[in-house]
Enzyme design. Structure first.
Site, mmCIF file in Angstrom:
data_model
loop_
_atom_site.group_PDB
_atom_site.id
_atom_site.type_symbol
_atom_site.label_atom_id
_atom_site.label_comp_id
_atom_site.label_asym_id
_atom_site.label_seq_id
_atom_site.Cartn_x
_atom_site.Cartn_y
_atom_site.Cartn_z
ATOM 1 N N GLU A 1 14.867 -2.945 8.277
ATOM 2 C CA GLU A 1 13.504 -2.525 8.313
ATOM 3 C C GLU A 1 13.484 -0.936 8.523
ATOM 4 O OE1 GLU A 1 11.525 -4.344 11.718
ATOM 5 O OE2 GLU A 1 10.987 -5.958 10.732
ATOM 6 N N GLU B 1 13.304 -12.466 7.217
ATOM 7 C CA GLU B 1 12.591 -12.634 8.490
ATOM 8 C C GLU B 1 11.213 -13.237 8.128
ATOM 9 O OE1 GLU B 1 12.637 -9.405 11.337
ATOM 10 O OE2 GLU B 1 14.587 -8.889 10.940
HETATM 11 C C1 BGP Z 1 11.204 -7.322 13.303
HETATM 12 C C2 BGP Z 1 12.717 -7.004 13.715
HETATM 13 C C3 BGP Z 1 13.606 -8.012 14.508
HETATM 14 C C4 BGP Z 1 12.492 -8.916 15.299
HETATM 15 C C5 BGP Z 1 11.199 -9.305 14.638
HETATM 16 C C6 BGP Z 1 10.369 -10.059 15.483
HETATM 17 O O1 BGP Z 1 10.383 -6.338 13.455
HETATM 18 O O2 BGP Z 1 13.594 -6.933 12.683
HETATM 19 O O3 BGP Z 1 14.517 -7.654 15.139
HETATM 20 O O4 BGP Z 1 12.711 -8.917 16.637
HETATM 21 O O5 BGP Z 1 10.725 -8.328 14.121
HETATM 22 O O6 BGP Z 1 9.766 -9.103 16.262
HETATM 23 P P1 BGP Z 1 9.575 -9.252 17.883
HETATM 24 O O7 BGP Z 1 10.999 -9.746 18.435
HETATM 25 O O8 BGP Z 1 9.001 -7.996 18.384
HETATM 26 O O9 BGP Z 1 8.610 -10.347 17.963
#
Ligand code: BGP
Length: 479
Positions: free
Chosen positions: A176, A377
């Protein structure tokens, strides 16, 4: 009959700092994530300069993948994973980021992880830097604001490329990377928080530092890609964007223009550099808006041109609306929030659920770049409840994933070249934004709670068997 490639890379995604634990074991140094405390949906987490005794830092134990990786990878294999996206914890290899020789014990751990993947026929997909910047580099250089980090990053890349050249083929440079276009990105991504202790929601916003840091990340990414192409022609090098598609809230041209500006800064700025190899024309207006100057050195433009990525990957959780009307109602979100979309439901964390937005995004991205894409993701963070018999009936998660996979298949029918799909947090882990365990994404439940308790045992959720069937039928059976 599935329209997806026969070799479609079904799998799951995690990040080292969110699941490994063992934060100071076998010579590992502390990363910026190791300095973040637990928060919740309503209370932001804190980042602290010093590790405070008695305070809970969730990455320190996380779900202890460090000692459970064999069991976990076996469960992934049982679901039929073709790929497993994880990251290498930079500070396991170079504890402060500045050593000249790598830490052998750290290298050995990933040897074991990748060998275990291979044993199960799982192809690793490795993020080189996923919110794991050595804290010593925050301390000394204000993170990526320091140009020296480019060379430290290259040392790290050279060490892991050479060590894992026969074990890893797919690499992503920065997770990201567009986090740096947003204030929140200053903590986990650009690390431009030297000396800051306090709530992550109140981190002082210094766009000059963030955008300078981003430039250094672009150069570092391009150098790593070029080096890989020159020395390891078998490698496939990708970028990774947090894609939060946005719509104009109304057809008022003021909203349309505002949204165009937002889409450029948030979603296109970084990948235009990483895929096209140069800054877009509109970069000037972004810098002007922030009143900043990005310092570049001779040779930077060439290296950006030479280090363009082979494939484009992104996270997709939600969409937002953008409006010129500052009074329109806000929504929640990862990294950045927008305005509420009256047509969409939202998760318990306020992230607006928009499966069709995934089809739309895939089409927009592919039209723009025409290189293979991968969704690395996607998923639903939710409060899972254990039934009296101990089972977890996560039908809401199945619904979310089903709808997104349907739209993803729709995009492939539209002509998008899609390599694979790795839903986020295939096993429960620490949340990146809030630092909590209660926000669960996994197909596998882990007995670990926000007060630090739990015996770390693993349990298949209902979605485990569902996803197994999806993979076995290459996406044909989503029932
Ligand atoms: C993205 C990241 C991850 C992950 C995901 C879910 O922004 O790359 O590392 O954690 O989001 O977000 P969160 O864990 O805040 O729910």
């Amino acid at each position: 009959m599935s329209v997806l490639r026969k070799d479609f890379l079904w799998g799951g995604a995690v990040a080292a700092n969110q699941l490994e634990g063992a934060w100071n074991v076998d010579g590992k140094g502390d990363s910026v994530s190791d300095h973040c405390t637990t928060g919740s949906a309503s209370t932001p987490k804190r980042v602290t300069v010093n590790i405070e005794p008695g305070t809970l830092y969730p990455s320190h134990e996380a779900i202890d993948f460090y000692h459970h990786y064999e069991e976990d990878i076996a469960l992934f294999a049982e679901m039929g994973f073709k790929t497993f996206r994880t990251s290498i914890n930079w500070t396991r290899i170079f504890p402060t980021g500045m050593e000249s020789a790598p830490n052998e014990k750290g290298l050995e751990f990933y040897d074991r992880v990748f060998d275990c993947c291979k044993k199960h026929g799982i192809e690793p997909l490795v993020t080189i830097s996923h919110y794991e910047l050595p804290y010593a580099l925050v301390d000394k250089y204000n993170g990526w604001e320091g140009r020296d980090l480019i060379e430290y990053f290259m040392n790290y890349c050279k060490a892991i490329f050479e060590r894992y050249k026969d074990k890893v083929k797919y690499w992503l440079t920065f997770n990201e990377i567009n986090s740096g276009t947003m204030p929140f990105g200053a903590i986990l991504s650009t690390g431009t928080v030297k000396g800051y202790s306090g709530l992550t929601s109140e981190v002082p916003d210094r766009p000059q530092e963030r955008f300078q840091a981003l430039h250094h990340q672009f150069v570092a990414s391009a150098k790593a890609v070029k080096y890989a192409h020159d020395h390891y022609p078998q490698f496939k090098m990708g970028n990774m964007i947090c894609f939060v598609t946005s719509y104009a809230l109304t057809c008022n041209p003021d909203d349309i223009l505002e949204n165009q500006e937002h889409m450029r800064e948030m979603n296109w700025y970084c990948s235009d550099v990483q895929v096209r190899g140069e800054y877009p024309a509109y970069a000037q207006s972004i810098w002007k808006k922030h009143g900043i100057t990005v310092k570049m050195e001779p040779g930077d433009a060439e290296i950006l041109k030479q280090g363009t990525v082979d494939f484009y990957t992104f996270s997709y959780y939600m969409s937002n609306c953008i409006s010129a009307d500052k009074n329109a109602e806000d929504s929640g979100g990862n990294l950045i929030a927008g305005k509420k979309n009256p047509y969409l439901p939202a998760s318990d964390w306020g992230w607006q659920i928009d499966p069709k937005g995934l089809r739309y995004s895939l089409n927009e991205i592919y039209d723009r770049y025409r290189i293979p894409l991968m969704v690395v993701e996607n998923g639903l963070g939710a409060y899972d409840k254990k039934e009296a018999d101990g089972s977890i009936q996560d039908d809401y998660r199945i619904d979310y994933l089903r709808q997104h996979i349907q739209q993803m298949i729709g995009a492939v029918e539209d002509g998008v070249d899609l390599m694979g799909y790795t839903p986020w947090g295939c096993i429960d882990l620490v949340s990146a934004s809030t630092g909590e365990m209660a926000k669960r994404y996994g197909f596998i439940y882990v007995e670990k709670y926000d007060d630090g308790t739990g015996d770390l045992s693993r349990k298949r959720k209902k979605s485990f068997d569902w996803y197994k069937k999806v993979i076995a039928t290459n996406g044909d059976d989503l029932s």
